[in-house]
Design a protein around this motif. Structure first.
Motif, PDB file in Angstrom:
ATOM      1  N   LYS A  36       0.839  -1.205  -0.076  1.00  0.00           N
ATOM      2  CA  LYS A  36       0.006  -0.181  -0.055  1.00  0.00           C
ATOM      3  C   LYS A  36       0.873   1.264  -0.045  1.00  0.00           C
ATOM      4  N   GLY A  37       0.143   2.315  -0.538  1.00  0.00           N
ATOM      5  CA  GLY A  37       1.017   3.593  -0.201  1.00  0.00           C
ATOM      6  C   GLY A  37       2.105   3.720  -1.222  1.00  0.00           C
ATOM      7  N   ARG A  38       3.220   4.491  -1.119  1.00  0.00           N
ATOM      8  CA  ARG A  38       4.294   4.941  -1.927  1.00  0.00           C
ATOM      9  C   ARG A  38       5.677   4.814  -1.000  1.00  0.00           C
ATOM     10  N   TRP A  39       6.554   4.193  -1.608  1.00  0.00           N
ATOM     11  CA  TRP A  39       7.875   3.966  -1.013  1.00  0.00           C
ATOM     12  C   TRP A  39       8.945   4.511  -1.927  1.00  0.00           C
ATOM     13  N   GLN A  40      10.155   5.090  -1.318  1.00  0.00           N
ATOM     14  CA  GLN A  40      11.042   5.479  -1.950  1.00  0.00           C
ATOM     15  C   GLN A  40      12.046   4.275  -1.803  1.00  0.00           C
ATOM     16  N   MET A  41      12.672   3.796  -3.033  1.00  0.00           N
ATOM     17  CA  MET A  41      13.516   2.558  -3.070  1.00  0.00           C
ATOM     18  C   MET A  41      14.550   2.962  -4.248  1.00  0.00           C
ATOM     19  N   ALA A  42      15.638   2.675  -3.805  1.00  0.00           N
ATOM     20  CA  ALA A  42      16.567   2.676  -4.925  1.00  0.00           C
ATOM     21  C   ALA A  42      16.798   4.015  -5.851  1.00  0.00           C
ATOM     22  N   PRO A  56       9.284   4.917   3.552  1.00  0.00           N
ATOM     23  CA  PRO A  56       7.716   4.981   3.315  1.00  0.00           C
ATOM     24  C   PRO A  56       7.395   6.650   3.221  1.00  0.00           C
ATOM     25  N   LEU A  57       6.713   7.063   2.216  1.00  0.00           N
ATOM     26  CA  LEU A  57       6.133   8.273   1.437  1.00  0.00           C
ATOM     27  C   LEU A  57       4.883   8.759   1.884  1.00  0.00           C
TER      28      LEU A  57
END
Length: 183
Positions: free
Chosen positions: A137-143, A165-166
């Motif tokens: 769920k939601g948005r994540w900042q990854m790499a 997590p964003l």
């Protein structure tokens, strides 16, 4: 190596038993087995048997759809959305209670070569050198990029750095792969 994926970018193939389809995220090769470890997202459309994978440990997480039962032999497990469940690939399981199409995340490891730890994360993480992160769920900042539900990253031989997590509702399947010594 760090590789991003989205559900739409993954090729669709039939299950080993022909009763459904899967989208493979990654398959890491092994010299003496069909794979060292493998991650995928499967579509659940009807009740039926799971494919058997001797010598393989599996973890499944229901991504979409109503809870369902996994039954076989002396095993009776209620699979709930967003809750990882580990089981042996030899177990003669069948799904029961699928009332509408759904999807699940699967991680498989060759028992004599590797193991997988699967957790649901809602806070920033800094994973180890091999694994998969799939947004629930939601948005994540990854790499260095934003990832939404159904997308994520997999990596080998280096940590992808911080997974952040964003959004307030952000949750993530975080799978850490550990190889058996000397493999």
């Amino acid at each position: 190596m760090i590789t991003s994926f989205t559900l739409a970018s993954l090729p669709v193939t039939r299950w080993q038993n022909g009763a459904g389809e899967t989208r493979e995220i990654v398959r890491v090769a092994a010299a003496d087995a069909p794979f060292l470890w493998r991650a995928s997202i499967a579509t659940l459309q009807a009740d039926g048997p799971f494919s058997r994978f001797d010598g393989v440990d599996r973890v499944i997480v229901l991504l979409e759809g109503a809870p369902l039962w996994l039954r076989g032999g002396n095993i009776e497990h209620r699979l709930e959305p967003g809750v990882p469940w580990a089981f042996a690939g030899e177990w003669p399981l069948a799904s029961e209670g699928i009332v509408a199409p759904g999807m699940d995340f699967n991680i498989m490891t060759q028992r004599h070569l590797a193991s997988a730890q699967v957790d649901i994360a809602t806070t920033a993480q800094r994973p180890e050198a091999e694994g998969v992160a799939c947004v629930l769920k939601g948005r994540w900042q990854m790499a260095g990029a934003d990832h939404h539900a159904g997308g994520g990253i997999w990596w080998q031989e280096e940590s992808p750095g911080d997974l952040v997590p964003l959004t307030a509702d952000a949750s993530l399947i975080l799978t850490t792969i550990r190889r058996v010594s000397g493999r």
